[in-house]
Write a protein that holds these residues in place. Structure first.
Motif, mmCIF file in Angstrom:
data_model
loop_
_atom_site.group_PDB
_atom_site.id
_atom_site.type_symbol
_atom_site.label_atom_id
_atom_site.label_comp_id
_atom_site.label_asym_id
_atom_site.label_seq_id
_atom_site.Cartn_x
_atom_site.Cartn_y
_atom_site.Cartn_z
ATOM 1 N N UNK A 76 -23.932 34.947 12.608
ATOM 2 C CA UNK A 76 -24.707 34.412 13.729
ATOM 3 C C UNK A 76 -24.000 34.803 15.023
ATOM 4 N N UNK A 77 -24.753 35.245 16.045
ATOM 5 C CA UNK A 77 -24.104 35.546 17.330
ATOM 6 C C UNK A 77 -23.390 34.313 17.876
ATOM 7 N N UNK A 78 -22.198 34.525 18.386
ATOM 8 C CA UNK A 78 -21.402 33.408 18.895
ATOM 9 C C UNK A 78 -22.036 32.799 20.143
ATOM 10 N N UNK A 79 -23.067 33.468 20.655
ATOM 11 C CA UNK A 79 -23.815 32.930 21.795
ATOM 12 C C UNK A 79 -24.430 31.571 21.469
ATOM 13 N N UNK A 80 -24.666 31.290 20.174
ATOM 14 C CA UNK A 80 -25.189 29.983 19.772
ATOM 15 C C UNK A 80 -24.235 28.874 20.201
ATOM 16 N N UNK A 81 -22.946 29.185 20.257
ATOM 17 C CA UNK A 81 -21.949 28.212 20.722
ATOM 18 C C UNK A 81 -21.731 28.362 22.228
ATOM 19 N N UNK A 82 -21.587 29.614 22.677
ATOM 20 C CA UNK A 82 -21.234 29.879 24.075
ATOM 21 C C UNK A 82 -22.317 29.427 25.061
ATOM 22 N N UNK A 83 -23.591 29.462 24.641
ATOM 23 C CA UNK A 83 -24.688 29.231 25.590
ATOM 24 C C UNK A 83 -24.661 27.839 26.213
ATOM 25 N N UNK A 84 -24.039 26.866 25.546
ATOM 26 C CA UNK A 84 -24.020 25.518 26.112
ATOM 27 C C UNK A 84 -22.869 25.281 27.075
ATOM 28 N N UNK A 85 -21.941 26.246 27.161
ATOM 29 C CA UNK A 85 -20.746 26.010 27.973
ATOM 30 C C UNK A 85 -20.963 26.122 29.481
ATOM 31 N N UNK A 86 -21.818 27.053 29.983
ATOM 32 C CA UNK A 86 -21.963 27.132 31.440
ATOM 33 C C UNK A 86 -22.398 25.833 32.093
ATOM 34 N N UNK A 87 -23.367 25.131 31.473
ATOM 35 C CA UNK A 87 -23.803 23.874 32.113
ATOM 36 C C UNK A 87 -22.722 22.796 32.005
ATOM 37 N N UNK A 88 -21.931 22.821 30.902
ATOM 38 C CA UNK A 88 -20.839 21.863 30.768
ATOM 39 C C UNK A 88 -19.778 22.108 31.833
ATOM 40 N N UNK A 89 -19.438 23.398 32.040
ATOM 41 C CA UNK A 89 -18.447 23.761 33.054
ATOM 42 C C UNK A 89 -18.945 23.373 34.434
ATOM 43 N N UNK A 90 -20.210 23.640 34.703
ATOM 44 C CA UNK A 90 -20.798 23.305 36.006
ATOM 45 C C UNK A 90 -20.712 21.813 36.289
ATOM 46 N N UNK A 91 -21.103 21.000 35.307
ATOM 47 C CA UNK A 91 -21.096 19.540 35.486
ATOM 48 C C UNK A 91 -19.676 19.003 35.628
ATOM 49 N N UNK A 92 -18.771 19.486 34.772
ATOM 50 C CA UNK A 92 -17.400 18.991 34.795
ATOM 51 C C UNK A 92 -16.706 19.364 36.101
ATOM 52 N N UNK A 93 -16.952 20.586 36.577
ATOM 53 C CA UNK A 93 -16.351 21.024 37.842
ATOM 54 C C UNK A 93 -16.822 20.142 38.996
ATOM 55 N N UNK A 94 -18.095 19.786 38.975
ATOM 56 C CA UNK A 94 -18.618 18.922 40.046
ATOM 57 C C UNK A 94 -18.014 17.526 39.963
ATOM 58 N N UNK A 95 -17.859 17.021 38.738
ATOM 59 C CA UNK A 95 -17.262 15.689 38.569
ATOM 60 C C UNK A 95 -15.823 15.665 39.085
ATOM 61 N N UNK A 96 -15.101 16.786 38.915
ATOM 62 C CA UNK A 96 -13.699 16.857 39.331
ATOM 63 C C UNK A 96 -13.533 17.418 40.743
ATOM 64 N N UNK A 97 -14.689 17.645 41.417
ATOM 65 C CA UNK A 97 -14.690 18.176 42.783
ATOM 66 C C UNK A 97 -13.932 19.502 42.864
#
Length: 674
Positions: A357-378
């Motif tokens: 299975x392409x590892x994109x199945x795992x990777x695809x959810x990370x950009x929104x997680x990074x975006x949200x976490x970065x905003x939470x941590x300013x």
């Protein structure tokens, strides 16, 4: 129609479309005028809407329809993409995810979507989100006045107008039949009988002729003139069997005329272009060469597991046949076995590919997680994904997600500095995390690289001494990488303040254990002030592996080839002592000697032998020389679990059945080196 048989396909495809929506919304934030991104979002929303409506999940269909309308307005430039919109659009997809998860868990996908639906409708109208309070109140009054009817003629409007003057009410009624309804025409006839008892039907959509011929999906609408209350109309229609839902709303002639007037001027300009665009799109679709179209079919992973288990048995029998063929030395038998071996090798390649299975199945959810976490941590953080099409066994894919999440959270929380700190260090305000995957030999490597603060070696060593992991005398013998890897010890942290997001070291021991349980390893490299790289090495698959068979007191053991550097035979003179332990000099490096008979408590009968057979194995930068009696040879074997009763056996990761029927234990060299 019974839709239960399609539920699994619906859930899988819905999740894929939701992942696409998440990914493309983040792309849209960076490129708000990119037409291809807007078109992809529109198509995913449109497809998800149709699927949801077909399956009868009304809330899901309604919200995706509203989202589709927003992007329809964006792609025809009635609405301009603004950064303020993205949060609401991402929240909308979050709500879609919640509903699909509910359906996946056996629910009906019902969800309160009123607030977010109205906010999307305001965006569609080009209104600012800051003004929503007053607009939402006004929208509450008018939300149901938008009609599905677009071609009411003047004669029909005059009848509706006259009925209002005489004290009657005009209603727009939408009826949805259940999808397992067998005789749609009969149900429509029964609904019309009820309507005629309540008032007079002025118009229907689709037309009555289409309804009689059952030339419609499952939904139809009518305009009814009646003096009955809306609730009473709804209840009486619902008494007809095989009705899924009934919606009764007032029909406003004024709103209808206003809508026609406002649309007429726009339509003169846009209709011609829209029709041409639709034709162009259809022509493009029709012009796709047949040879480029790939037919696919979804297969449940459990069926693939069964197929793999059957093939594993075939591999075991193949080994047995090869053994018999070798013993009998029959030419015909040997030829047949050789052909069978070639065919089974090809079959093995295909089956393993099916599980990849392409590892994109795992990777695809990370950009929104990074975006949200970065905003939470300013903080300001970009994530760059490289090699998302790299394929990995589905079994490994399912397990690797959480460890990577933890490594990413660590990188954002304790790796990337705040914008102010980065400016003081001469860096740009926005930090970058690179998530990279690639194949190398029989392994997949996943690297998480950040351009943050890096790991402070002095802090790590100080903490290690305080925790009793090291003595000051042992520090000089450690390489930089060995120092960095200390942070993966249980409870180890160099953070001055442990947050609830993560703590570099808090939980990294779990990450390490999970990766090693998959037959993988993790290494760390870092430069203070420049950043860190966490490198995860994983096997391509976990079921069929290449091993070196060795012998210990007439018993056979298997060592995975992926961990072997070299085999050798050394004389007694080459075996040295250091710190009361036996070692050898291997290419200028001191490598400890580990006698497997001591590890597995096997009687050692070869104490006086002049020469010793060794297998050099590695784990990251560490090495060990395993002492064996003799080498048998390389072979592909099926990795079998020892079961829960023997799951904690030291240095044994499983077992395999050999061609002669013997069972060989598979040695976990990582445990021995540790």
């Amino acid at each position: 129609m019974d839709t239960a048989q399609y539920l699994d396909v619906f859930i899988d495809e819905s999740k894929e479309h939701i992942e696409t929506l998440y990914r493309k919304l983040l792309d849209l934030e960076k490129n708000p005028n990119e037409k291809t991104i807007i078109e992809e979002i529109f198509r995913s929303a449109h497809t998800l809407k149709g699927m949801s409506a077909t399956m009868g999940y009304n809330d899901l269909a309604t919200l995706t329809h509203t989202l589709e309308n927003v992007f329809d307005a964006i792609r025809y430039e009635r609405v301009r993409v603004q950064s303020e919109m993205i949060d609401l659009l991402v929240e909308t997809v979050d709500q879609l995810q919640i509903m699909v998860d509910d359906i996946s868990g056996g629910g009906d996908g019902s969800h309160n979507i009123t607030r977010i639906e109205k906010q999307l409708q305001l965006i569609e109208k080009g209104q600012l989100l800051e003004d929503t309070e007053q607009d939402l109140v006004q929208e509450e009054v008018s939300v149901h006045t938008t009609s599905v009817f677009t071609n009411i003629d003047e004669f029909e409007l005059s009848i509706l107008n006259e009925s209002q003057e005489r004290g009657f009410q005009n209603f727009e009624i939408t009826v949805r039949l259940r999808e397992d309804c067998l005789l749609k025409g009969a149900r429509v006839f029964m609904v019309f009988e009820v309507l005629e008892q309540l008032g007079e039907v002025i118009k229907s959509d689709p037309p009555v002729s289409d309804l009689e011929e059952e030339d419609f999906e499952f939904t139809f609408s009518v305009i009814l003139v009646s003096n009955q209350a809306p609730k009473e109309i709804e209840e009486k229609i619902k008494k007809v069997s095989e009705i899924e839902s009934v919606m009764v709303h007032p029909f406003s002639i004024t709103k209808y005329r206003e809508s026609k007037d406002s649309n007429s001027s726009v339509n003169k300009i846009t209709d011609h272009n829209s029709v041409n665009k639709d034709k162009e799109e259809q022509q493009k679709e029709l012009q796709v060469p047949v040879k480029n179209q790939q037919k696919t079919i979804r297969v449940n992973i459990d069926k693939l597991d069964v197929l793999m288990n059957l093939f594993e048995e075939l591999i075991i029998d193949r080994g047995r046949l090869e053994q018999i063929s070798s013993d009998l030395k029959n030419a015909d038998l040997q030829d047949t076995v050789e052909r069978m071996s070639r065919v089974s090798s090809d079959l093995q390649s295909i089956i393993l590919t099916m599980r990849m299975v392409p590892i994109d199945h795992v990777f695809s959810r990370f950009p929104r997680m990074v975006r949200k976490l970065a905003r939470d941590l300013e903080k300001q953080v970009d994530i760059e994904i490289i090699g998302a099409d790299t394929e990995l066994d589905r079994t490994v894919i399912d397990e690797i997600g959480d460890p990577i999440v933890h490594l990413l959270r660590n990188a954002i929380d304790h790796g990337i500095e705040t914008p102010e700190e980065r400016l003081q260090k001469g860096k740009i305000e926005k930090g970058t995390i690179k998530l990279k995957a690639y194949h190398s030999g029989n392994h997949v490597f996943i690297e998480i690289e950040d351009d943050g603060a890096g790991i402070n070696k002095e802090k790590v060593l100080s903490k290690a001494i305080n925790n009793g992991l090291l003595t000051e005398r042992e520090i000089d013998a450690l390489t930089d990488q060995q120092i960095y890897e200390l942070i993966m010890e249980s409870g180890f942290s160099t953070a001055d303040k442990i947050s609830d997001i993560s703590g570099r070291g808090v939980g990294l021991d779990v990450v390490k254990n999970t990766i090693e349980s998959l037959g993988g390893s993790i290494s760390i490299d870092s430069e203070l002030g420049k950043g860190s790289v966490f490198s995860v090495q994983l096997p391509l698959t976990l079921t069929i592996i290449s091993v070196l068979l060795v012998e210990l007191n007439k018993e056979k053991y298997a060592i995975p080839l992926s961990s072997i550097i070299e085999t050798a035979i050394v004389s007694k003179e080459q075996i040295l002592s250091a710190h009361h332990k036996k070692v050898i000099d291997f290419r200028g490096k001191v490598v400890p000697l580990v006698n497997l008979k001591d590890v597995f408590d096997i009687p050692n009968t070869n104490l006086d032998d002049e020469y010793t057979s060794i297998v050099i194995v590695k784990k990251g930068e560490k090495m060990a020389a395993l002492v064996v009696d003799s080498f048998i040879g390389q072979q592909e074997v099926v990795l079998k679990s020892l079961g829960s009763y023997l799951s904690n056996t030291f240095a044994i990761s499983g077992a395999t059945i050999l061609g002669d029927g013997q069972v060989a234990l598979i040695i976990d060299s990582n445990s021995i080196i540790k």
